[in-house]
Scaffold this motif. Structure first.
Motif, PDB file in Angstrom:
ATOM      1  N   PRO A 141       0.797  -1.232   0.000  1.00 11.94           N
ATOM      2  CA  PRO A 141       0.000   0.000   0.000  1.00 11.94           C
ATOM      3  C   PRO A 141       0.828   1.279   0.000  1.00 11.94           C
ATOM      4  O   PRO A 141       0.445   2.275  -0.568  1.00 11.94           O
ATOM      5  N   ASN A 142       1.993   1.291   0.661  1.00 10.07           N
ATOM      6  CA  ASN A 142       2.842   2.482   0.699  1.00 10.07           C
ATOM      7  C   ASN A 142       4.263   2.048   1.023  1.00 10.07           C
ATOM      8  O   ASN A 142       4.461   1.107   1.788  1.00 10.07           O
ATOM      9  N   THR A 143       5.232   2.712   0.448  1.00 12.24           N
ATOM     10  CA  THR A 143       6.617   2.301   0.604  1.00 12.24           C
ATOM     11  C   THR A 143       7.396   3.385   1.318  1.00 12.24           C
ATOM     12  O   THR A 143       7.608   4.464   0.765  1.00 12.24           O
ATOM     13  N   GLY A 144       7.837   3.100   2.531  1.00 13.52           N
ATOM     14  CA  GLY A 144       8.574   4.098   3.294  1.00 13.52           C
ATOM     15  C   GLY A 144      10.033   4.185   2.913  1.00 13.52           C
ATOM     16  O   GLY A 144      10.630   5.255   2.978  1.00 13.52           O
ATOM     17  N   SER A 145      10.632   3.075   2.493  1.00 23.72           N
ATOM     18  CA  SER A 145      12.056   3.081   2.227  1.00 23.72           C
ATOM     19  C   SER A 145      12.394   2.085   1.131  1.00 23.72           C
ATOM     20  O   SER A 145      11.772   1.021   1.029  1.00 23.72           O
ATOM     21  N   LEU A 146      13.397   2.458   0.329  1.00 16.84           N
ATOM     22  CA  LEU A 146      13.949   1.541  -0.665  1.00 16.84           C
ATOM     23  C   LEU A 146      15.433   1.387  -0.387  1.00 16.84           C
ATOM     24  O   LEU A 146      16.280   1.957  -1.059  1.00 16.84           O
ATOM     25  N   GLY A 147      15.740   0.655   0.645  1.00 17.22           N
ATOM     26  CA  GLY A 147      17.130   0.452   1.019  1.00 17.22           C
ATOM     27  C   GLY A 147      17.709   1.699   1.651  1.00 17.22           C
ATOM     28  O   GLY A 147      17.252   2.149   2.699  1.00 17.22           O
ATOM     29  N   PHE A 148      18.701   2.308   0.995  1.00 19.66           N
ATOM     30  CA  PHE A 148      19.377   3.465   1.565  1.00 19.66           C
ATOM     31  C   PHE A 148      18.676   4.785   1.236  1.00 19.66           C
ATOM     32  O   PHE A 148      19.139   5.857   1.624  1.00 19.66           O
ATOM     33  N   MET A 149      17.557   4.734   0.515  1.00 16.91           N
ATOM     34  CA  MET A 149      16.816   5.941   0.167  1.00 16.91           C
ATOM     35  C   MET A 149      15.383   5.845   0.637  1.00 16.91           C
ATOM     36  O   MET A 149      14.772   4.769   0.604  1.00 16.91           O
ATOM     37  N   ALA A 150      14.841   6.990   1.057  1.00 13.82           N
ATOM     38  CA  ALA A 150      13.421   7.048   1.393  1.00 13.82           C
ATOM     39  C   ALA A 150      12.599   6.846   0.133  1.00 13.82           C
ATOM     40  O   ALA A 150      13.007   7.242  -0.967  1.00 13.82           O
ATOM     41  N   GLY A 151      11.432   6.238   0.283  1.00 10.50           N
ATOM     42  CA  GLY A 151      10.586   5.972  -0.870  1.00 10.50           C
ATOM     43  C   GLY A 151      10.218   7.227  -1.635  1.00 10.50           C
ATOM     44  O   GLY A 151      10.250   7.246  -2.871  1.00 10.50           O
ATOM     45  N   ILE A 152       9.888   8.303  -0.909  1.00 12.14           N
ATOM     46  CA  ILE A 152       9.478   9.531  -1.587  1.00 12.14           C
ATOM     47  C   ILE A 152      10.641  10.149  -2.363  1.00 12.14           C
ATOM     48  O   ILE A 152      10.464  10.643  -3.480  1.00 12.14           O
ATOM     49  N   ALA A 153      11.859  10.095  -1.798  1.00 10.14           N
ATOM     50  CA  ALA A 153      13.021  10.637  -2.504  1.00 10.14           C
ATOM     51  C   ALA A 153      13.319   9.815  -3.757  1.00 10.14           C
ATOM     52  O   ALA A 153      13.621  10.372  -4.816  1.00 10.14           O
ATOM     53  N   PHE A 154      13.228   8.503  -3.647  1.00  5.25           N
ATOM     54  CA  PHE A 154      13.471   7.627  -4.791  1.00  5.25           C
ATOM     55  C   PHE A 154      12.446   7.886  -5.885  1.00  5.25           C
ATOM     56  O   PHE A 154      12.783   7.972  -7.072  1.00  5.25           O
ATOM     57  N   SER A 155      11.194   8.016  -5.498  1.00  6.66           N
ATOM     58  CA  SER A 155      10.126   8.279  -6.457  1.00  6.66           C
ATOM     59  C   SER A 155      10.334   9.622  -7.157  1.00  6.66           C
ATOM     60  O   SER A 155      10.164   9.737  -8.380  1.00  6.66           O
ATOM     61  N   ASN A 156      10.712  10.635  -6.390  1.00  2.00           N
ATOM     62  CA  ASN A 156      10.948  11.956  -6.969  1.00  2.00           C
ATOM     63  C   ASN A 156      12.049  11.925  -8.025  1.00  2.00           C
ATOM     64  O   ASN A 156      11.923  12.507  -9.104  1.00  2.00           O
ATOM     65  N   MET A 157      13.147  11.234  -7.708  1.00  2.00           N
ATOM     66  CA  MET A 157      14.268  11.197  -8.640  1.00  2.00           C
ATOM     67  C   MET A 157      13.940  10.369  -9.875  1.00  2.00           C
ATOM     68  O   MET A 157      14.399  10.673 -10.981  1.00  2.00           O
ATOM     69  N   ALA A 158      13.145   9.321  -9.714  1.00  6.06           N
ATOM     70  CA  ALA A 158      12.733   8.526 -10.869  1.00  6.06           C
ATOM     71  C   ALA A 158      11.910   9.385 -11.834  1.00  6.06           C
ATOM     72  O   ALA A 158      12.089   9.308 -13.061  1.00  6.06           O
ATOM     73  N   LEU A 159      11.030  10.214 -11.283  1.00  4.31           N
ATOM     74  CA  LEU A 159      10.227  11.081 -12.141  1.00  4.31           C
ATOM     75  C   LEU A 159      11.104  12.125 -12.843  1.00  4.31           C
ATOM     76  O   LEU A 159      10.874  12.440 -14.018  1.00  4.31           O
ATOM     77  N   LEU A 160      12.108  12.645 -12.147  1.00 10.90           N
ATOM     78  CA  LEU A 160      13.023  13.585 -12.793  1.00 10.90           C
ATOM     79  C   LEU A 160      13.740  12.933 -13.970  1.00 10.90           C
ATOM     80  O   LEU A 160      13.886  13.544 -15.036  1.00 10.90           O
TER      81      LEU A 160
END
Length: 419
Positions: A141-160
């Protein structure tokens, strides 16, 4: 000697562009090594420079200064309060070294060839694979972390990454790379829906407005389609995914619960509460702020006074970059953050109407970098995540250098034609 130095910097940029979001500590390693290369560059004789060094200093000194301001804001706080802590400089110094990164990047003709595009394609594919594995194909339902990166930061950079690849599609002639870019854009966008971070989706209307303005030659119906694209994309995702529908519906229900006082500890409710807490801290300490070490104690103090919910006392930051800077470092922190975004934005906006399409493309990438970080900062604190300080500084240097090199290439033939 010069050739080997050139290749070292090129290899660092290639590794960073392709793997920084996937490999732990690679972003920091590349940043520090690029800083070292920048020091070597500045110490080397000016005759070895690809372009006059003095010209770069004259052109970009306001930007070099702006990138040091977050560190200056910390220094002013510590000098005013007498509370000195070297750890407070960890993140802002990663922005302050931008000048060294810039002079290192100038040694490489990044815009020659397509290796940067291929690196972004690889990064988007690997981001998709990683998000798929962590979210179990988006079923969580929601992802708080992807290893060494927060989920929201990872998602933001993927969109960039998706946006930069989309911008680079104009003028692309190689069919294989064109197909790879289109696929990578789709995969990177899908990452944001697997992770389900609503803060990432918030930037879509801003990008839509920018591209409607930037792409002047489009027909009216095409501009309307771009303007409506965020709604179409979110609507399609909601239609296909019950979890996406729930994440969108939660915003309305969380706001209603917060307004009535029924539940202030929802995801949206906690953000509203910590925004209020951060503003209260700024009101009490507007000039110098409270400092990083006092952030959590202040949250507990406000909760004890019944001014905020106790549930937010363990949050690490304000979930808003500007409010966080205001609370920690006062008005100086706010001014520093705004200038870190606005000064480079001015440089890129100036070139959006350049006659050369490559110049315009790199300028547009720079605008989307600055604009994206600013909008992402509305619901997160981008520079709280250590990796993103280097991500911003290095990509800022890459786009500026590519833009300048393309401008120089465009002007040289014309100069030869003049009598």
């Amino acid at each position: 000697m010069r050739l080997s130095f050139h290749h070292v910097i090129g290899a660092l940029l290639l590794l960073f562009s392709a793997l920084a979001l996937i490999v732990p500590d690679l972003s920091n390693t590349c940043l520090f090594l690029l800083v070292l290369c920048g020091v070597i560059d500045l110490l080397s004789p000016s005759r070895l420079q690809p372009a006059p060094r003095a010209l770069a200093w004259r052109r970009y000194w306001p930007l070099f200064l702006a990138m040091t301001l977050p560190a200056v804001a910390v220094l002013l706080h510590q000098a005013g309060t007498g509370d000195f802590n070297s750890r407070d400089y960890d993140r802002p110094l990663r922005l302050a070294v931008f000048v060294l990164v810039f002079f290192a990047v100038r040694r490489v003709r990044i815009e020659k060839g397509s290796w940067l595009s291929w690196a972004w394609v690889l990064a988007a594919v690997l981001a998709f694979v990683k998000a798929w594995r962590v979210t179990e194909g988006g079923s969580l339902p929601n992802t708080g972390s992807l290893g060494f990166m927060a989920g929201i930061a990872f998602s933001n950079m993927a969109l960039l990454l998706a946006v930069w690849l989309l911008v680079s599609l104009r003028g692309e002639r190689g069919r294989l790379l064109l197909a790879a870019k289109v696929l990578a854009v789709a995969l990177a966008c899908y990452v944001t829906f697997m992770i389900k971070t609503r803060g990432t989706w918030l930037v879509l209307p801003f990008y839509a407005v920018f591209f409607v303005w930037y792409l002047k030659n489009l027909r009216p119906w095409q501009k309307v389609l771009i303007a409506l694209f965020p709604l179409i994309l979110l609507g399609a995702a909601a239609t296909q995914s019950e979890m996406v529908r729930e994440r969108l519906h939660e915003v309305q229900s969380n706001l209603a619960d917060y307004a009535t006082g029924a539940n202030r500890d929802t995801s949206v409710g906690q953000r509203l509460d910590i925004w209020r807490a951060s503003w209260l801290m700024f009101e009490e300490h507007p000039l110098l702020g409270i400092g990083r070490e006092n952030f959590k104690p202040e949250l507990y103090r406000l909760a004890a006074r019944k001014l905020t919910s106790p549930g937010i006392a363990e949050l690490p930051h304000s979930h808003n970059g500007m409010l966080f800077q205001m609370a920690l470092w006062g008005i100086g922190g706010l001014a520093a953050l705004l200038l870190v975004y606005l000064v480079p934005l001015v440089y890129f906006f100036r070139e959006l109407r350049h006659p050369d399409m490559r110049v315009r493309s790199y300028a547009a990438m720079g605008v989307t970098l600055c604009l994206g970080f600013w909008v992402f900062d509305l619901t997160d604190v981008m520079f709280f995540w250590v990796i993103l300080n280097g991500f911003y500084a290095i990509n800022l240097a890459v786009f500026l250098v590519c833009m300048d090199n393309c401008k120089a290439d465009w002007s040289q033939p014309r100069q030869g034609e003049r009598p």
